[in-house]
Design an enzyme around this catalytic site. Structure first.
Site, PDB file in Angstrom:
ATOM      1  N   ASP A 169       4.058 -10.287  -5.089  1.00 36.37           N
ATOM      2  CA  ASP A 169       3.742  -9.228  -4.119  1.00 36.37           C
ATOM      3  C   ASP A 169       2.346  -9.352  -3.547  1.00 36.37           C
ATOM      4  OD1 ASP A 169       6.090  -7.760  -4.314  1.00 36.37           O
ATOM      5  OD2 ASP A 169       5.402  -6.686  -6.090  1.00 36.37           O
TER       6      ASP A 169
HETATM    7  C1  BGC Z   1       1.117  -4.077  -6.070  1.00 39.72           C
HETATM    8  C2  BGC Z   1       0.441  -4.952  -7.076  1.00 39.72           C
HETATM    9  C3  BGC Z   1       1.214  -4.977  -8.344  1.00 39.72           C
HETATM   10  C4  BGC Z   1       2.660  -5.279  -8.072  1.00 39.72           C
HETATM   11  C5  BGC Z   1       3.459  -5.134  -9.295  1.00 39.72           C
HETATM   12  C6  BGC Z   1       2.533  -4.505  -5.900  1.00 39.72           C
HETATM   13  O1  BGC Z   1       3.190  -3.711  -4.981  1.00 39.72           O
HETATM   14  O2  BGC Z   1       0.466  -4.147  -4.842  1.00 39.72           O
HETATM   15  O3  BGC Z   1      -0.839  -4.506  -7.336  1.00 39.72           O
HETATM   16  O4  BGC Z   1       0.727  -5.947  -9.202  1.00 39.72           O
HETATM   17  O5  BGC Z   1       3.211  -4.441  -7.106  1.00 39.72           O
HETATM   18  O6  BGC Z   1       3.452  -3.891  -9.857  1.00 39.72           O
HETATM   19  O1  IFM Z   2       7.763  -9.655  -8.262  1.00 36.37           O
HETATM   20  C1  IFM Z   2       6.948  -8.555  -8.386  1.00 36.37           C
HETATM   21  C2  IFM Z   2       7.813  -7.384  -8.746  1.00 36.37           C
HETATM   22  O2  IFM Z   2       8.809  -7.155  -7.781  1.00 36.37           O
HETATM   23  C3  IFM Z   2       6.990  -6.151  -8.955  1.00 36.37           C
HETATM   24  N1  IFM Z   2       5.980  -6.400  -9.951  1.00 36.37           N
HETATM   25  C4  IFM Z   2       5.133  -7.526  -9.682  1.00 36.37           C
HETATM   26  C5  IFM Z   2       5.871  -8.791  -9.416  1.00 36.37           C
HETATM   27  C6  IFM Z   2       4.901  -9.882  -9.015  1.00 36.37           C
HETATM   28  O3  IFM Z   2       4.084  -9.498  -7.968  1.00 36.37           O
END
Ligand code: BGC
Ligand code: IFM
Length: 812
Positions: A488
């Site tokens: 992400d």
């Molecule tokens: C957030 C990240 C986070 C990830 C997984 C994303 O949408 O921006 O900070 O690590 O989700 O929770």
């Molecule tokens: O792949 C993502 C997932 O969808 C949400 N948590 C974090 C992961 C890596 O960014």
């Protein structure tokens, strides 16, 4: 150092001191009524939606941590001494002993002080929208004891987000009613008349409180409530401010005597045409819930409900049971990893100690992956989940990144453009088909974006998923990344012309030309799965097309995605390579090494093995495999959020546990059982129990992230429970290392074991039949004996439902 131990027989984790490094939590509820509960009784409850139907209040990021929960106070009325048997919220009052047992959907916390033992069992009965607390108080003194017992909860005014922010309104809206010893929380009832909460007690009351300030006393905290200190509730009725529920019960206990007191906290919803509560009446009609409350205040009912809950879990966990030479493996596979998979299914990413219950989306990508871990336990629920997910897909094959659990509609807040999303649907459906053999599923009519009239067969959704990638290829022929792929935080189309400005998701994020090698690997995997599915449907022409597309993409990866010793990660908006020896930082990423090999890329020409060696050399640490190296030492606008994290945390070179199983699986694919199992053990929570003071999170479930080698707190876990980590680790150990792998044509037994093992035993339910499997020898599968008959290869064709099949797998 440990803070407890596993009771494998009871399937409980037993915590023997309350001051765990972090709150170690558990979940109550299995269907619609849920809660989290920590080892010191902290936590909260909700009905279906943790944001909109929050029953009790919880303050995240509080000091002390995890204050607020389902607390009971015991008071010695002879001396005035009082304490909470769960340690919190009275940690200054020392306990003579303490024990918390987290079981499957229940928790028991007990302790003794001054010869009085008290233990509370918390659980939510199957099929009900309530929870029970069964408190047992025992007088272990030689003299009789005069005691008071106080319950306590703080009501949330339903919408947890509003509850935590809108005080100008909320300090005036709170309403309660008390009748026959039952406390009813009816805020919002004036205008909506459709839901309320109740909190009841099995014993005659000496008093009650419903206004927080009356119970605690002005400017006092939960550690010394005035009502408890004084030994007398004030019978307060909340008008606005902070409604709570507290019962006061007096107990007289002879030496050795035990008394049981039951509390029931529940949620009730009135039907629209409610005849009990017509509009206009200000008094709640309790007729509907009274009989239910009476029932659950009875001791035999509570015992029965508890036994039913245990039987429910016996049945679910019966899907797979293994006996291997490794205790940590057995414990995780048989109990805790499977349990976490189902919790993840129920909660998605909503509610944990790290997820506040307020961000309510269910991830398109996340839910498809979660499914991999529970489809064998509850295939019919997996089926339903897939249909919900697919119905949010758009006609061009694209996906909303998240959908809402209550409305099941795509969520516009976050939108779309995570270009890996659609491909996960193919993997989710493939997993369901392999498990069940239910190919009619593909003919199920499913709309696009939930628009009535747009229904097409589910199979058509899969086609469009694949097409979505093919319609979006970049300058190197690799898939466009869009806003981000699995990672992400890799936001390669995010840039700013102003140096030093914080990253932003620009308008043209999905229009940018950044490309992802990870999506390319995922595409190859998904295209091959869809080719098999097409073949099974007799669509041979399509099968060939998908195979050719997979092959072409494989070629593109070898040409533009190979860096000499590992797979590259991406190309950014400007065409610069990411995850290459050419970069100063972020030279090698874990994701493409895992996903390309899972897609079969590089298996024939040695690239896969070379990439995995690079992972071992450059990314592996004793605590797991980090996401990339070297960590980004400073913020880089052109990479986005990934570099916003300090080195060693989260996506910036943290051990992102979700990705590690891809490497374990890849290692089995190149036949390296030792490495696969070694990686597995580095993350296995039970195997990390010994280092609980470093790991800090619960030793019975996986965490999303463990701090990487660049972090000052290397080895420290965060974000336990709700992560794709659970499902993927389960898949890696059960399907690839132990090798019990459902496939379209039947069940495969293809272990890739660590050296030194001479086999293992397993019982697997598959398509209604039970397989008693005994694996013998070492090396790769030579042949099977299925009910004594020799079968060459590794595939057991499906047996008749209800039958029990004896399988011997001979390795050589
Ligand atoms: C957030 C990240 C986070 C990830 C997984 C994303 O949408 O921006 O900070 O690590 O989700 O929770
Ligand atoms: O792949 C993502 C997932 O969808 C949400 N948590 C974090 C992961 C890596 O960014």
């Amino acid at each position: 150092m440990r803070y407890g131990h596993f009771d494998d027989e009871q399937r409980e984790y037993v915590i023997d001191r309350p001051d765990t490094p972090l709150p170690w939590i558990n979940y109550l509820g299995t269907d619609a009524y849920y809660g989290i509960v920590s080892n010191t009784a902290g936590g909260y409850s909700f009905y279906r939606d943790a944001r909109l139907r929050r029953l009790t209040r919880y303050r995240y990021n509080n000091a002390p941590l995890d204050l607020g929960g389902r607390y009971v106070y015991v008071r010695d009325d002879a001396t005035g001494d009082y304490w909470s048997p769960s340690w919190q919220p009275t940690p200054e009052r020392e306990l003579d002993d303490y024990e918390c047992r987290h079981g499957l959907s229940y928790t028991r916390i007990g302790s003794a002080r001054g010869g009085i033992r008290a233990e509370t069992l918390y659980y939510a009965p199957l099929g009900e929208t309530l929870e029970v607390w069964r408190v047992r108080v025992t007088n272990e003194r030689e003299t009789s004891a005069e005691l008071s017992l106080f319950s306590s909860i703080e009501f949330c005014l339903w919408d947890a987000q509003d509850d935590a922010t809108n005080y100008q309104r909320n300090f005036s809206t709170g309403q309660v009613e008390v009748a026959d010893g039952v406390i009813y929380h009816k805020t919002e009832y004036r205008e909506r008349r459709d839901h309320f909460a109740y909190f009841a007690c099995s014993e005659p009351l000496s008093g009650f409180d419903t206004q927080r300030e009356a119970f605690l006393g002005p400017y006092r905290g939960w550690d010394r409530p005035a009502a408890v200190e004084n030994g007398a509730a004030t019978n307060s009725i909340a008008h606005g401010w902070q409604p709570i529920g507290s019962h006061h019960v007096r107990l007289s206990l002879a030496p050795g005597a035990t008394r049981e007191v039951i509390f029931v906290l529940g949620y009730a919803e009135n039907p629209k045409d409610d005849k009990f509560d017509p509009p206009g009446s200000q008094t709640l009609n309790k007729t509907r819930v009274r009989p239910l409350i009476e029932r659950w205040l009875r001791s035999e009912q509570v015992q029965m409900g508890y036994e039913d809950l245990r039987a429910y879990w016996d049945d679910l966990l019966g899907g797979l049971n293994v006996r291997t030479p490794d205790g940590d493996t057995d414990r995780m596979v048989n109990v805790w990893n499977a349990y976490q998979n189902l919790v993840t299914f129920n909660m998605s990413r909503s509610t944990s100690f790290y997820e506040s219950g307020i961000g309510r989306g269910m991830g398109f990508r996340d839910s498809n992956q979660d499914l991999l871990g529970f489809v064998h336990m509850v295939p019919e629920r997996a089926r339903e989940r897939i249909l919900d997910i697919a119905a949010t897909q758009k006609a061009d094959g694209g996906a909303y990144h998240q959908y809402q659990p209550l409305t099941k509609r795509g969520n516009n807040d976050i939108g779309d453009g995570f270009n890996d999303d659609p491909l996960w649907l193919i993997l989710g459906v493939a997993a369901y088909l392999k498990e069940t053999g239910d190919h009619t599923f593909l003919d199920e009519q499913v709309p696009f974006d939930n628009v009535p009239g747009s229904e097409v067969p589910l199979y058509e959704h899969l086609r469009r998923s694949l097409k979505y990638t093919l319609d979006r290829l970049g300058p190197h022929g690799l898939p466009l990344i869009g806003r981000a792929d699995w990672n992400d935080c890799l936001n390669l189309n995010c840039f700013s012309d102003t140096p030093g400005e914080p990253f932003q998701t620009t308008e043209n994020a999905s229009g940018g030309v950044a490309e992802s090698v990870f999506i390319a690997g995922l595409f190859v995997l998904a295209a091959k799965e869809l080719a098999v599915i097409a073949g099974l449907r007799g669509q041979d022409g399509e099968e060939a097309v998908y195979r050719a597309a997979a092959e072409k993409m494989s070629g593109t990866i070898s040409e533009h995605g190979w860096d000499g010793a590992w797979f590259r990660r991406a190309y950014d908006f400007h065409g610069n390579v990411i995850g290459s020896g050419e970069n100063d930082e972020g030279q090698i990423f874990i994701e493409p090494q895992g996903m390309c090999v899972l897609g079969g890329v590089g298996l024939d020409d040695g690239l896969a093995a070379r990439a995995l060696d690079s992972v071992a050399e450059r990314l592996a640490t004793p605590h797991g495999i980090v996401l990339q190296q070297p960590a980004y030492s400073s913020y880089r606008i052109e990479l986005g959020e990934i570099s916003s994290y300090p080195p060693g945390y989260k996506e910036n070179a943290g051990i992102f546990c979700h990705t590690n199983p891809w490497i374990m699986i890849a290692e089995t694919m190149v036949g390296n059982g030792d490495r696969a199992f070694d990686y597995y053990k580095r993350l296995n929570p039970s195997a990390r129990e010994e280092i609980s003071e470093t790991h800090r999170c619960e030793p019975y479930v996986y965490a999303q992230m463990i701090a990487g080698r660049d972090a000052p707190t290397h080895g420290e876990a965060k974000n336990s429970w709700l992560s794709g980590t659970a499902a993927w680790n389960y898949v890696a150990i059960t399907q690839w290392i132990l090798g019990i792998r459902p496939d379209f044509a039947g069940l495969r037994i293809d272990p890739v074991l660590p050296s030194g093992w001479e086999g293992f035993e397993a019982v697997r339910r598959f398509r209604g039949a039970t397989y008693e499997i005994s694996v013998r020898g070492s090396g790769r599968i030579d042949h099977l004996l299925v009910d004594g008959t020799r079968v060459d290869g590794d595939l057991i064709p499906p047996a008749a439902p209800g039958s029990v099949v004896r399988v011997e797998a001979i390795l050589a």
